[in-house]
Design a protein around this motif. Structure first.
Motif, PDB file in Angstrom:
ATOM      1  N   LYS A  20     -23.168  28.968 -10.511  1.00 36.87           N
ATOM      2  CA  LYS A  20     -23.214  30.113 -11.348  1.00 36.87           C
ATOM      3  C   LYS A  20     -22.053  30.093 -12.402  1.00 36.87           C
ATOM      4  O   LYS A  20     -22.031  30.385 -13.512  1.00 36.87           O
ATOM      5  CB  LYS A  20     -23.405  31.454 -10.430  1.00 36.87           C
ATOM      6  CG  LYS A  20     -22.904  32.866 -11.240  1.00 36.87           C
ATOM      7  CD  LYS A  20     -23.616  34.006 -10.537  1.00 36.87           C
ATOM      8  CE  LYS A  20     -22.978  35.191 -11.435  1.00 36.87           C
ATOM      9  NZ  LYS A  20     -23.755  36.566 -11.182  1.00 36.87           N
ATOM     10  N   LYS A  25     -28.673  26.928 -13.810  1.00 37.22           N
ATOM     11  CA  LYS A  25     -29.463  27.687 -13.000  1.00 37.22           C
ATOM     12  C   LYS A  25     -29.839  27.024 -11.896  1.00 37.22           C
ATOM     13  O   LYS A  25     -29.989  26.053 -11.682  1.00 37.22           O
ATOM     14  CB  LYS A  25     -30.991  28.028 -14.032  1.00 37.22           C
ATOM     15  CG  LYS A  25     -30.462  28.825 -15.172  1.00 37.22           C
ATOM     16  CD  LYS A  25     -30.189  30.126 -15.237  1.00 37.22           C
ATOM     17  CE  LYS A  25     -30.314  30.757 -16.476  1.00 37.22           C
ATOM     18  NZ  LYS A  25     -29.770  32.331 -16.178  1.00 37.22           N
ATOM     19  N   ALA A 197     -31.769  43.693 -13.930  1.00 36.91           N
ATOM     20  CA  ALA A 197     -31.502  42.466 -13.071  1.00 36.91           C
ATOM     21  C   ALA A 197     -30.424  41.804 -13.842  1.00 36.91           C
ATOM     22  O   ALA A 197     -29.522  41.041 -13.156  1.00 36.91           O
ATOM     23  CB  ALA A 197     -32.639  41.323 -12.963  1.00 36.91           C
ATOM     24  N   LYS A 198     -30.605  41.568 -15.049  1.00 38.48           N
ATOM     25  CA  LYS A 198     -29.216  40.888 -15.962  1.00 38.48           C
ATOM     26  C   LYS A 198     -28.143  41.649 -15.798  1.00 38.48           C
ATOM     27  O   LYS A 198     -26.944  41.083 -15.380  1.00 38.48           O
ATOM     28  CB  LYS A 198     -29.762  41.075 -17.343  1.00 38.48           C
ATOM     29  CG  LYS A 198     -28.917  40.212 -18.464  1.00 38.48           C
ATOM     30  CD  LYS A 198     -29.453  40.128 -19.656  1.00 38.48           C
ATOM     31  CE  LYS A 198     -28.680  39.365 -20.746  1.00 38.48           C
ATOM     32  NZ  LYS A 198     -29.115  39.432 -21.932  1.00 38.48           N
ATOM     33  N   ALA A 201     -26.596  40.796 -12.383  1.00 38.79           N
ATOM     34  CA  ALA A 201     -26.166  39.493 -12.329  1.00 38.79           C
ATOM     35  C   ALA A 201     -24.803  39.306 -13.089  1.00 38.79           C
ATOM     36  O   ALA A 201     -24.000  38.535 -12.817  1.00 38.79           O
ATOM     37  CB  ALA A 201     -27.112  38.515 -13.072  1.00 38.79           C
ATOM     38  N   LYS A 202     -24.650  40.201 -14.111  1.00 41.70           N
ATOM     39  CA  LYS A 202     -23.219  40.167 -14.550  1.00 41.70           C
ATOM     40  C   LYS A 202     -22.080  41.018 -14.167  1.00 41.70           C
ATOM     41  O   LYS A 202     -20.914  40.375 -14.332  1.00 41.70           O
ATOM     42  CB  LYS A 202     -23.490  40.630 -16.300  1.00 41.70           C
ATOM     43  CG  LYS A 202     -24.251  39.771 -17.022  1.00 41.70           C
ATOM     44  CD  LYS A 202     -24.352  40.582 -18.586  1.00 41.70           C
ATOM     45  CE  LYS A 202     -25.039  39.285 -19.562  1.00 41.70           C
ATOM     46  NZ  LYS A 202     -24.934  39.873 -20.928  1.00 41.70           N
ATOM     47  N   PRO A 207     -24.292  34.253  -6.996  1.00 41.12           N
ATOM     48  CA  PRO A 207     -25.703  34.008  -7.716  1.00 41.12           C
ATOM     49  C   PRO A 207     -26.781  35.185  -7.220  1.00 41.12           C
ATOM     50  O   PRO A 207     -26.814  35.489  -6.210  1.00 41.12           O
ATOM     51  CB  PRO A 207     -26.132  32.798  -7.145  1.00 41.12           C
ATOM     52  CG  PRO A 207     -24.803  32.052  -6.603  1.00 41.12           C
ATOM     53  CD  PRO A 207     -24.140  33.203  -6.036  1.00 41.12           C
ATOM     54  N   ILE A 208     -27.424  35.603  -8.533  1.00 40.11           N
ATOM     55  CA  ILE A 208     -28.660  36.343  -8.180  1.00 40.11           C
ATOM     56  C   ILE A 208     -29.692  35.473  -8.684  1.00 40.11           C
ATOM     57  O   ILE A 208     -29.994  35.007  -9.672  1.00 40.11           O
ATOM     58  CB  ILE A 208     -28.437  37.636  -9.515  1.00 40.11           C
ATOM     59  CG1 ILE A 208     -27.329  38.365  -9.058  1.00 40.11           C
ATOM     60  CG2 ILE A 208     -29.928  38.336  -9.231  1.00 40.11           C
ATOM     61  CD1 ILE A 208     -27.208  39.168  -7.797  1.00 40.11           C
ATOM     62  N   GLY A 210     -33.729  35.450  -8.964  1.00 40.26           N
ATOM     63  CA  GLY A 210     -34.892  36.584  -9.193  1.00 40.26           C
ATOM     64  C   GLY A 210     -36.076  36.124  -9.004  1.00 40.26           C
ATOM     65  O   GLY A 210     -36.629  34.912  -8.813  1.00 40.26           O
ATOM     66  N   VAL A 217     -31.026  36.175 -14.918  1.00 40.37           N
ATOM     67  CA  VAL A 217     -30.314  36.040 -13.608  1.00 40.37           C
ATOM     68  C   VAL A 217     -30.061  34.536 -13.337  1.00 40.37           C
ATOM     69  O   VAL A 217     -30.103  33.929 -14.419  1.00 40.37           O
ATOM     70  CB  VAL A 217     -31.316  36.510 -12.497  1.00 40.37           C
ATOM     71  CG1 VAL A 217     -31.502  37.987 -12.466  1.00 40.37           C
ATOM     72  CG2 VAL A 217     -32.659  35.733 -12.413  1.00 40.37           C
ATOM     73  N   ASP A 218     -29.385  34.174 -12.166  1.00 41.17           N
ATOM     74  CA  ASP A 218     -28.678  33.005 -12.005  1.00 41.17           C
ATOM     75  C   ASP A 218     -29.944  31.868 -11.479  1.00 41.17           C
ATOM     76  O   ASP A 218     -29.358  30.760 -11.498  1.00 41.17           O
ATOM     77  CB  ASP A 218     -27.684  33.214 -11.125  1.00 41.17           C
ATOM     78  CG  ASP A 218     -26.646  34.136 -11.752  1.00 41.17           C
ATOM     79  OD1 ASP A 218     -26.064  33.935 -12.872  1.00 41.17           O
ATOM     80  OD2 ASP A 218     -26.480  35.061 -10.795  1.00 41.17           O
TER      81      ASP A 218
END
Length: 272
Positions: A20, A25, A197-198, A201-202, A207-208, A210, A217-218
């Motif tokens: 991440k 990814k 979701a974004k 993730a930020k 890590p996210i 999805g 996401v990651d």
């Protein structure tokens, strides 16, 4: 901008956090048995999830609720024996962690000791905080799971997209921060708006991953049997089928039946 895939001899929870941080990814798929896990691992997947979705995919149940801890350990053991590179994460099944943090710890310890898995995953936010703390204090890595949580399907009453309303979205963001602070190494976000979701993730350094949560996401996770088209009646928007094995296998088996009936199989070169 895409980031070149790096070579990792063995994926660990630290590897995922580093990925991440480096903008790489993370790829994740389910597996429930030795043969499939060997193929998935050999194809370069980063994480294999031994999901409680085995309840649906392998056993034919309508929900994930019926699968037991013993059955999850059986599936996880089969997967672990096949894997050389991927991180193996095992779902804690319904009823094995929700009611009592001590029970949650006992369940997680059984999975780690009896299956050889590398981490556990459980669903929920602040309501399972104490269970997560107990498990982490024992040195067992934990992956969280927010959004649509299938073990709570009877509470939701539907598999529709979660956190579309502001209040639920706010709770989800708070739970994600709580899971990170508690020590989870990653979080799965299932079936929530891509924009939300974004944002999540930020907002966190872990890590996210999805599923039906967009590309901000990651990493991504899918059920293997859906992705390769062994299942054919499930058509959510987030699913991309990379193969159509249902049709290919049906055709192959039908041909085998015909060849046996007509005595075409075995031929003279297929016998001793």
């Amino acid at each position: 901008m895409s980031v070149a895939k790096k070579e990792y001899k063995r994926i660990t929870v630290k590897t995922l956090v580093d990925m991440k941080a480096n903008g790489e990814k993370i790829s994740m798929l389910t597996a429930y048995d030795f043969t499939m896990a060997k193929i998935v691992d050999g194809s370069g997947i980063d994480v294999i999830l031994v999901g409680d979705s085995a309840s649906n995919v392998m056993a034919g149940h309508e929900t994930t609720l019926p699968i037991t801890l013993d059955q999850m350990i059986y599936h996880a053991s089969s997967v672990v024996r096949a894997v050389e590179r991927a991180l193996v994460v095992v779902d804690l099944p319904f009823g094995s962690y929700q009611s009592d943090p001590k029970e949650a710890l006992r369940s997680a310890i059984r999975i780690m000791k009896e299956s050889g898995g590398h981490a556990v995953k459980l669903e929920g936010g602040k309501e399972v905080k104490e269970s997560i703390k107990r498990i982490l204090n024992a040195g067992i890595p934990v992956m969280g799971h927010l959004g649509l949580t299938p073990q709570s399907i009877y509470k939701f009453g539907t598999y529709t997209v979660r956190a579309k309303e502001e209040e639920e979205a706010k709770r989800l963001k708070e739970d994600a921060l709580m899971l990170e602070k508690a020590g989870c190494f990653a979080i799965v976000l299932e079936k929530i708006p891509a924009k939300l979701a974004k944002e999540v993730a930020k907002s966190v350094s872990i890590p996210i991953i999805g599923i039906g949560a967009g590309n901000g996401v990651d990493g991504q996770v899918l059920v293997l049997h859906d992705m390769i088209g062994m299942t054919h009646e499930f058509h959510p928007r987030f699913l991309r089928r990379y193969m159509n094995l249902y049709e290919d296998m049906t055709a192959a088996i039908s041909q085998y039946v015909e060849d046996v009936k007509t005595e075409d199989f075995p031929n003279s070169e297929e016998q001793y």
